[in-house]
Design a protein around this motif. Structure first.
Motif, PDB file in Angstrom:
ATOM      1  N   GLU A 100      28.105  -8.060  31.350  1.00 44.53           N
ATOM      2  CA  GLU A 100      27.098  -7.731  30.323  1.00 44.53           C
ATOM      3  C   GLU A 100      25.770  -8.439  30.605  1.00 44.53           C
ATOM      4  O   GLU A 100      24.704  -7.924  30.288  1.00 44.53           O
ATOM      5  CB  GLU A 100      27.613  -8.104  28.933  1.00 44.53           C
ATOM      6  CG  GLU A 100      28.776  -7.250  28.449  1.00 44.53           C
ATOM      7  CD  GLU A 100      28.406  -5.782  28.203  1.00 44.53           C
ATOM      8  OE1 GLU A 100      27.213  -5.495  27.991  1.00 44.53           O
ATOM      9  OE2 GLU A 100      29.310  -4.928  28.245  1.00 44.53           O
TER      10      GLU A 100
ATOM     11  N   ARG B 149      24.080  -6.364  33.282  1.00 44.83           N
ATOM     12  CA  ARG B 149      23.578  -5.135  32.674  1.00 44.83           C
ATOM     13  C   ARG B 149      22.212  -5.341  32.035  1.00 44.83           C
ATOM     14  O   ARG B 149      21.399  -4.443  31.946  1.00 44.83           O
ATOM     15  CB  ARG B 149      24.537  -4.741  31.559  1.00 44.83           C
ATOM     16  CG  ARG B 149      25.226  -3.431  31.738  1.00 44.83           C
ATOM     17  CD  ARG B 149      25.935  -3.158  30.435  1.00 44.83           C
ATOM     18  NE  ARG B 149      27.377  -3.095  30.647  1.00 44.83           N
ATOM     19  CZ  ARG B 149      28.071  -1.950  30.552  1.00 44.83           C
ATOM     20  NH1 ARG B 149      27.463  -0.837  30.256  1.00 44.83           N
ATOM     21  NH2 ARG B 149      29.363  -1.950  30.744  1.00 44.83           N
TER      22      ARG B 149
ATOM     23  N   SER C 250      23.714  -1.612  23.410  1.00 47.54           N
ATOM     24  CA  SER C 250      22.430  -1.906  24.055  1.00 47.54           C
ATOM     25  C   SER C 250      21.474  -2.655  23.127  1.00 47.54           C
ATOM     26  O   SER C 250      20.539  -3.300  23.589  1.00 47.54           O
ATOM     27  CB  SER C 250      21.770  -0.600  24.502  1.00 47.54           C
ATOM     28  OG  SER C 250      21.607   0.255  23.370  1.00 47.54           O
TER      29      SER C 250
END
Lengths: 429, 429
Positions: free
Chosen positions: B369, B372, B327
């Protein structure tokens, strides 16, 4: 996990016969003639033939081969064998294969020279797979390294100057505006003024970096963003710099010559593979020669690419023109008594590659030359002020790197020597 | 016409006793004790004492001396003599002198460390005459050369990618707008996407050039224009790149060590002059250590400079942190099972110098990704498309060059390692 590449394809030679190697790259070509199958694998340095044979090659490798397509990414572990029939006298018999990524059918033909330039540039990252591009850009890196080594060897230090500036270097140029927080700034057209100022401290400096010209013309030899090689040295004059450039040219041409075979394979014939002495042609003599050839050229005119190409008859593909009329050169160029100047251009294959001069190092002369050209010295005050505090005599060059590669390799468009060109109509990819 | 410099001041040693030399540079100091007069001459490499003696030194040299002022530009031809009393055991007895330019009184004191940073930067080209600056920027060039040689040695090719781009590299970043003919473009924050794409053809590439961040903060370690060293390699993962960076660090530290004496003379104590092995600290372990030290840090937090300085107690001045939470990293970072990622930072003297990872090489993972992180894959279509045509596994690093020099030399502000810094409030000189 796939194993590490142990050899580039170009390193797989008959001398490695019997050795186990790992090669990695892309599927260039597949041929299946039943019990024998061939995979031509490409990497940056070339090709190697991988040969699958029934009874010798493991089953899982045969199976993987059946699913392969062009440009799939593969790693092959295998044994080298010298061969009388394989390309380059050598082949690899695979023991194992890893297919690391699959490729869809490509948007342009990289296997031939059929795609046109706009299509190539549209899909540049794919176009770069072509062996011709791999050769050009590998060599460009080598050429750059030679230039730097030559400069390091003569005690130049490498510097970086800002590309975001507040005023034009030479006055009147077309600049790209940048919104820099609350104000408008510009993209630098040249590190000229910075590198001159730096001769008062670091003495010999060079910089290799982007330069910007917001010119609207769209030709085969202009880009709006290009790589400029700039050097400047205290206690030198233009003859010293022409000597230096001649040493650089010799070194670079020798590097190109070492790659002659690889270049020939991709259809490139360099403009020169040997340089004895680079002729230094006085501007006046160049004009005389051009008149003999029937060109309508007056003293004080700039020479065109066509004229510079015509002069190759007399001077060969690489020559200097020296002592230009002062009126043709920027304000910081030192005069050479009367109307001429201590200046030069380096011409390769008809194209102006580098340009330079002895610079004026006295503030009053500099102001006078500015006024002569209608420039207001007050706009250059922060530059001029530095000349009050011990500016040494100095000289230097600016060299267009993309053009250098283009000219040396006899390419017909500077975009062939630029990874992702920026021009009037092209700002991506 | 003045003669050519035959020796740099640092090359004038007692071994040259009796030899004639030409030195060139600036008047650093003048001392007149009647029949003997001293001129301390500075050039980029150091100082040499020029000694005038009645009865020995030609009259015209004496006369010229009378008119000399600090920072005047001079060339001196003279004879070297070993000496027990002169600085560095050697002096030059002049036969001739050329005064090439005069200097007005300087706008700042370059003979001591008294000027403050804003004044120095205001008169940067004058400030660079200080021996400390000459040492820093000469060494910066040397460090750069070592980095390049390390990369060339591992078969990387040097590339140039455009700094004028149409979209943000990572999404959401603050970019400087450029007016590019009829449209708005931006200054590139990083060559990240280009260098990744280039691994599909040139395999191992590096680029050294400017990068731009339009961030409004104004700290000791941020610039809005900085020099980024970027490398990317096909068929490598982050461990290979950490290995490569470790080799680069060792090489660079060895180069700094060679200059230890010169640096000491200008009050600089490098952060390290020897490196055995660079510790590789898992992010989780770093967090544990920090908690032991009483820092309130949660798993998933970014580490601050203060924390990174605190960790030096355990790991020394140079270490890697590896395996960051996914993250914390950009969308193109490869996951390492679960929430961690194949990523690392290189920390020197508490500052983040380089950063990198194994990158995702499959289009679908990349899109996932992006989503996300709230990025729209459609905005990256031209980048994503390249992943359809044979993208190899790859990994790389981005390194801030100005910060590297700052950290290695233990400087307290990145502007000390930048010739003409660009920050929130400074766009000239």
């Amino acid at each position: 996990m796939y194993p590490k590449k142990t050899h580039w394809t170009s390193e797989i030679t008959p001398e490695l016969h019997g050795k186990e190697v790992v090669v990695a790259g892309w599927v260039w070509e597949l041929r299946d003639i039943g019990k024998v199958k061939f995979l031509l694998l490409r990497d940056r340095e070339g090709f190697v033939q991988v040969t699958l044979k029934a009874g010798r090659t493991p089953d899982h490798v045969f199976k993987a081969f059946a699913d392969l397509g062009r440009e799939d990414v593969v790693v092959v572990r295998g044994v080298v064998e010298a061969s009388r029939i394989a390309k380059r006298g050598v082949e690899v018999f695979p023991l194992d294969i890893w297919v690391l990524n699959k490729a869809k059918p490509l948007p342009l033909d990289v296997w031939s020279e059929s795609a046109d330039l706009p299509t190539r540039l549209r899909w540049r990252s794919v176009d770069l797979k072509r062996p011709r591009n791999l050769a050009v850009f590998s060599l460009a890196s080598r050429i750059l390294r030679e230039i730097r080594e030559a400069l390091y060897g003569e005690r130049f230090v490498e510097v970086f100057t800002p590309k975001i500036i507040v005023t034009s270097t030479e006055g009147g140029a077309e600049l790209f505006p940048v919104l820099y927080f609350e104000r408008v700034a510009y993209l630098s057209q040249s590190p000229q003024l910075y590198k001159e100022q730096l001769t008062a401290s670091l003495e010999r400096v060079f910089e290799i970096g982007p330069a910007y010209r917001a010119e609207k013309h769209n030709t085969d030899f202009h880009l709006n963003e290009f790589i400029s090689v700039d050097a400047e040295a205290a206690f030198m004059n233009y003859n010293d710099i022409v000597d230096l450039l001649e040493r650089i040219v010799k070194r670079v041409v020798a590097a190109v010559a070492e790659e002659e075979k690889r270049l020939a394979e991709v259809g490139i014939r360099p403009v020169a593979t040997e340089v004895q002495e680079v002729p230094r042609v006085d501007y006046d003599d160049a004009v005389d020669r051009l008149r003999q050839l029937g060109y309508d050229v007056k003293w004080g005119d700039d020479l065109t690419v066509e004229m510079q190409k015509a002069l190759m008859k007399f001077y060969g593909p690489i020559y200097f023109i020296v002592n230009f009329p002062a009126s043709l050169r920027p304000f910081y160029t030192k005069r050479r008594g009367g109307d001429k100047s201590e200046s030069y251009d380096l011409i390769i294959n008809g194209i102006e590659i580098a340009s330079g001069a002895t610079r004026i190092h006295k503030r009053d002369e500099l102001e006078e030359e500015m006024r002569r050209r209608g420039l207001d010295p007050r706009l250059f005050e922060s530059h001029l002020a530095v000349f009050d505090y011990g500016m040494p005599p100095h000289a230097g060059f600016g060299l267009g790197f993309n053009r250098l590669v283009t000219a040396l390799l006899n390419l017909d468009n500077v975009r062939h020597a630029t990874l992702y060109p920026r021009d009037r109509y092209r700002v991506e990819p």
